[in-house]
Design an enzyme around this catalytic site. Sequence first.
Site, short mmCIF file in Angstrom:
data_model
loop_
_atom_site.label_atom_id
_atom_site.label_comp_id
_atom_site.label_asym_id
_atom_site.label_seq_id
_atom_site.Cartn_x
_atom_site.Cartn_y
_atom_site.Cartn_z
N TYR A 8 58.83 30.39 13.85
CA TYR A 8 59.11 31.39 14.87
C TYR A 8 57.87 31.59 15.75
CZ TYR A 8 63.36 31.89 12.20
OH TYR A 8 64.54 31.63 11.55
N ALA B 277 64.38 40.22 9.30
CA ALA B 277 63.54 40.18 10.49
C ALA B 277 64.11 41.10 11.56
CB ALA B 277 63.46 38.75 11.02
#
Length: 355
Positions: A182, A57
């Site tokens: 997230y 990420a």
Amino acid sequence: MAHLFEPFKIREVTFRNRIAVSPMCQYSSTNGYANDWHFIHLASRAVGGAGIVITEAAAVEPRGRISPQDLGIWSDSHIESLAKTVALIHNFGAVAGIQLAHAGRKASTAKPSKGGKALDESQEGWRPLISSSAIAFSQDSPVPEALSLEGIQEVIDAFAQAAKRSLQAGFKVVEIHAAHGYLLHQFLSPLSNQRQDDYGGSFENRTRLLREVVQAVREVWPQTHPLWVRISATDWVDNGWDIEQSIALSDKLKSLGVDLIDTSSGGTIPGVHIPIKPGYQTEFAERIRREANIHTGAVGLITSPEQADEIIRTEVADIVLLGRELLRNPYWPHLAAKQLGHDKLWPVQYDRAWL
């Protein structure tokens, strides 16, 4: 009938096989920059034979990092080191992909080897954290600020700018991270989103931010290049995000130019019982593929060549994403090719004497 080592084309990008390196945080960056660790780690998976190698990420804002050691793409200065990473991956025959992410309320934590707890400003952490609503992830987590409408637009722009930088760095695939609790998932799930405006409440409103991020990214991302989205197909909790909503969302994302749904699960709240077993998430990938008529990727405890091949042959998914198995053995694709009898057909040069 497709198989694990059959090439796969999306738009104008062809993957040499159906094996993807799943995004995995490495906790090895300083100020978001890729370095020798990333060059070696990611290039070795390309040498190992994967069809696509996706970075960990990459945070679109500094405050969007999970830990202070996460990869970043919030600055033009990150492009140079990422471009070196891309060149290495492409030189060894794989396609380079990048996952664009924002941790939201799950940001500013220590890396797992240091306990994974929330960090404050005195410990390399930062404040404020942001989310859909002012609801902490856990009782030990700081309470985030609910994003204002202006703040939402800033996040959308951050994803778009990150996509532009990804293109400059040479990546061929962008994956938007909307899973694992997230920021974008925090808007999707009613467990974390209790807004009363156009970004909360109904399914249409809770999915609005992700749809707007996708639209903004697709506007700057070439039509020749694939766009993926990773979602958590279910929160594994009653009254949370679930597979039916995931199917409906995937259908909408397809119409916006998304090519593949990378199908994971969980992460919105802690302490949830997840019935983990080999391939425990593949049924979600299969349903989304069939009912939303979109390419999917299967992920989660996929470890054996036969298991991975069966997922492709039975049309459960179009790609298999391996994480821990490729950490243990970067050369798993070579061994899988030999075991499945495709080593003579697979267009990768290597010396079989060491297999």
